[in-house]
Design a protein around this motif. Structure first.
Motif, PDB file in Angstrom:
ATOM      1  N   UNK A 166      10.638  15.573 -10.695  1.00 25.24           N
ATOM      2  CA  UNK A 166      11.032  16.951 -10.389  1.00 25.24           C
ATOM      3  C   UNK A 166      12.017  17.464 -11.437  1.00 25.24           C
ATOM      4  N   UNK A 167      12.976  16.629 -11.812  1.00 25.50           N
ATOM      5  CA  UNK A 167      13.994  16.998 -12.803  1.00 25.50           C
ATOM      6  C   UNK A 167      13.314  17.432 -14.111  1.00 25.50           C
TER       7      UNK A 167
ATOM      8  N   UNK B 141       1.872  16.828  -7.999  1.00 23.56           N
ATOM      9  CA  UNK B 141       0.974  17.070  -6.866  1.00 23.56           C
ATOM     10  C   UNK B 141       0.772  15.813  -6.022  1.00 23.56           C
ATOM     11  N   UNK B 142       0.983  14.619  -6.611  1.00 23.37           N
ATOM     12  CA  UNK B 142       0.830  13.350  -5.882  1.00 23.37           C
ATOM     13  C   UNK B 142       2.140  12.561  -5.858  1.00 23.37           C
ATOM     14  N   UNK B 143       3.259  13.252  -5.911  1.00 27.31           N
ATOM     15  CA  UNK B 143       4.569  12.606  -6.069  1.00 27.31           C
ATOM     16  C   UNK B 143       4.923  11.655  -4.935  1.00 27.31           C
TER      17      UNK B 143
ATOM     18  N   UNK C  31       0.818  -1.220   0.000  1.00 29.83           N
ATOM     19  CA  UNK C  31       0.000   0.000   0.000  1.00 29.83           C
ATOM     20  C   UNK C  31       0.848   1.266   0.000  1.00 29.83           C
ATOM     21  N   UNK C  32       2.140   1.111  -0.341  1.00 32.25           N
ATOM     22  CA  UNK C  32       3.055   2.256  -0.487  1.00 32.25           C
ATOM     23  C   UNK C  32       3.208   3.075   0.800  1.00 32.25           C
TER      24      UNK C  32
ATOM     25  N   UNK D 144       2.761   7.661 -12.133  1.00 29.78           N
ATOM     26  CA  UNK D 144       3.747   7.173 -13.098  1.00 29.78           C
ATOM     27  C   UNK D 144       3.239   7.295 -14.533  1.00 29.78           C
ATOM     28  N   UNK D 145       1.943   7.073 -14.740  1.00 28.63           N
ATOM     29  CA  UNK D 145       1.385   7.257 -16.075  1.00 28.63           C
ATOM     30  C   UNK D 145       1.539   8.689 -16.550  1.00 28.63           C
TER      31      UNK D 145
END
Length: 651
Positions: A388-389, A374-376, A162-163, A347-348
């Motif tokens: 970010x890069x 916003x959801x990084x 669940x990260x 990621x998408x």
């Protein structure tokens, strides 16, 4: 709670000794059974009536004697520093000032052995009531490390699936360093945490400290198989990037899939990533994608399927297939929406954003990358950093330089605060890239010197610190810099050819062409420029020829004059030409005379020679040069010439 806070606010000027005397006076006036409740409530960060009854009541009449709820109500009415934690008045905590004093009193009242028994009893109750995270902490305080590790290991795959990486790290940190270093389960956990935190160098090195035979002989059969699967997944990660033995990587990742239980979802997904990555290298992209497609049919979990979409997009990226990447990233995003998977959504959007950036569709790139940013926090550190890069460079190219620098500075500050070597390398590379785009090549080199001592590795993501370093060296000139750049490019070319990396090979070939041009070796320059352009047929990665700067523009114009054109020629050259047309108008307001003088400064003419050519005095040339330096915010002729390079004034 309001009365408590009012009381506490009145005590701010009372010294702790006076407060301690007051609390001791309150406690001394309590009946023994009430005092027991008050003290044992301080064992936990939060408590409820049922937990207190469990800790304080014994015997057959426990159900009849319950008094925790009534006691808590009395404590609230008496303003004994108790604070509600929920609307239903089920859970409470003490105010921290009172809690510290109570815990000191607990140490005076109970022996170490008694305290450990209270903690164990608390943990047992928490387990029965399904509060395993809090139970771990109390088992550790009770010195029941075996029970704590058992509960921790049951929670680990759930948290990873669940990260919940930060919670995993928090629970891991409950254990002492001694226990962390002794237990193999905790060691594997630390490896996962290092990977999530993007502490890649530390992660690869730490894997050597894990001794698999320790848990092979001391765990249940199913658990042993699962742990072996996890360990081989992590080994495959290192083998891919460091050892670069892709047959071994494929063997490790397939072994992992055979050992991992169906519930170990995230790890299964990661193992699939290295199966796909290794097959792409040992066979080809189509073979890898076919196996990944079969995997999607076998793996029913949306979490594992998300990782399969991820490796598909990596294969499209590394293969330089931009149209497939745009389609694949959209499928990845849609799958995330359908399965409510934040990581898949992020990621998408990330892959879609970098695909738009590479095709120079900057507005769409910005929209996708901002949404992902916003959801990084839902994605791994490596994806977070590359996101970010990419967003920083997109901001810069859309004219939002202040935003770009602010975001880059935030990342640099975080890297410095954490001391994360991998992250520092990437943030220095990003700052160097910005300095390069602002024509400050010496500053860029100072920022990215760390790359010189970093071995080259397979390039698979957006950021490529070694290529930024190469670019800076080329623009600084001097043969020693060219030699350094050439050595790095030779090493990268060998790795990229071995890994069939069509995304970064064109960049390497392009920079090699620039070095040959600087050395006056035109035939070799055209040979390598042609290699780069041939790979451009595979996908519209046109920023490969834009981001190297104006030196590449010069080479492409020479190539066009000689060969008559190349794919996406008009789009690529128009970007450079727009900088020629907008450089003086957007960045500064140079007069026509100042423009003429700047061109001649770039040509390395002296003030006297410029005056002779323009039929003006040397004193007038100096006056104009001073005005140019001030408008461009340059200190000298060299910096002014570099500015002219960047904005095309010399063409």
């Amino acid at each position: 709670m309001e009365d408590v806070e009012k009381f506490i606010s009145k005590q701010q000027n009372i010294d702790m000794l006076g407060l301690e005397e007051m609390v001791n006076d309150i406690l001394e006036r309590q009946p023994p059974e009430t005092l027991e409740y008050i003290l044992k409530a301080s064992i936990s960060d939060q408590f409820c009536a049922e937990l207190l009854d469990h800790l304080c009541l014994t015997g057959k009449n426990r159900e009849l004697e319950k008094k925790g709820k009534a006691l808590i109500e009395r404590m609230k009415r008496s303003n004994l520093f108790i604070i509600d934690l929920d609307d239903r008045n089920n859970w409470y905590r003490y105010h921290h000032m009172f809690l510290d004093l109570l815990r000191n009193k607990v140490k005076e009242t109970y022996s170490l052995q008694e305290l450990q028994k209270i903690h164990e009893k608390t943990a047992d109750w928490l387990i029965r009531k399904e509060y395993p995270e809090d139970a771990i902490k109390h088992y550790i305080k009770a010195k029941r490390f075996g029970k704590a590790i058992l509960i921790f290991n049951l929670l680990r795959p759930i948290l990873i699936n669940h990260y919940r990486w930060q919670k995993l790290n928090q629970l891991y940190e409950f254990f002492s360093e001694e226990i962390q270093n002794q237990d193999s389960i905790l060691k594997i956990t630390k490896a996962w945490i290092l990977m999530y935190q993007f502490k890649i160098f530390e992660f690869f090195e730490f894997l050597d400290s894990i001794e698999p035979w320790n848990f092979i002989s001391s765990t249940e059969e199913i658990e042993k198989e699962d742990l072996l699967g996890e360990l081989n997944t992590l080994y495959a990660y290192r083998t891919y990037f460091v050892v670069m033995d892709y047959k071994l990587c494929l063997k490790q990742s397939r072994f992992a899939l055979n050992k991992l239980t169906p519930d170990n979802l995230y790890t299964r997904g990661l193992a699939w990533i290295f199966v796909g990555g290794a097959l792409h290298i040992t066979k080809d992209a189509n073979s890898a994608l076919e196996v990944i497609s079969n995997g999607m049919e076998k793996e029913k979990s949306s979490l594992v399927q998300s990782q399969l979409y991820l490796i598909s997009n990596y294969i499209y990226w590394i293969d330089g297939n931009l149209s497939a990447l745009l389609k694949g990233s959209e499928l990845h995003y849609q799958m995330g929406v359908k399965a409510a998977s934040n990581e898949a959504i992020v990621n998408g959007r990330f892959f879609k954003g970098i695909a738009h950036y590479m095709s120079n569709d900057l507005e769409n790139a910005k929209a996708q990358l901002e949404s992902a940013y916003s959801d990084r926090w839902f994605t791994l550190g490596v994806h977070h950093i590359n996101l970010v890069y990419a967003l920083v460079l997109t901001y810069f190219e859309t004219g939002e330089e202040e935003k770009a620098q602010e975001l880059a500075n935030d990342l640099s500050d975080y890297a410095s605060a954490t001391g994360n070597g991998s992250l520092i390398l990437f943030t220095q590379s990003l700052q160097a890239e910005l300095s390069f785009r602002l024509n400050d090549y010496p500053k860029a080199k100072d920022l990215i010197d760390l790359v010189e001592s970093t071995p080259v590795y397979p390039l698979s993501n957006f950021a490529a610190p070694h290529l930024v370093y190469v670019k800076v060296l080329i623009y600084l000139g001097e043969e020693s810099n060219m030699n350094k750049a050439a050595q790095i490019l030779d090493a990268l070319e060998a790795i990229l050819q071995k890994t069939q990396n069509k995304r970064f090979l064109p960049e390497v070939y392009g920079y090699k062409a620039m070095i040959y041009a600087e050395r006056g070796q035109d035939e070799k320059m055209f040979e390598y420029l042609n290699k780069a352009i041939e790979l451009l047929h595979h996908g519209k990665f046109i920023r490969v020829f834009i981001d190297p700067g104006p030196k590449m523009f010069d080479l492409l114009k020479r190539y066009t004059d000689r060969n008559g054109g190349f794919p996406y020629q008009d789009e690529i050259l128009s970007v450079f030409e727009s900088k020629v047309n907008s450089g003086s108008k957007v960045k500064v307001d140079l007069t026509f005379r100042e423009m003429d003088i700047l061109k001649l400064i770039h040509a390395k003419l002296t003030n006297q020679e410029i005056g002779d050519q323009l039929f003006i005095s040397e004193k007038t040339v100096k006056r104009h040069a001073g005005s140019i330096f001030k408008k461009l915010n340059c200190k000298n002729r060299r910096e002014a010439a570099a500015w002219a390079d960047e904005y095309g004034i010399v063409f």
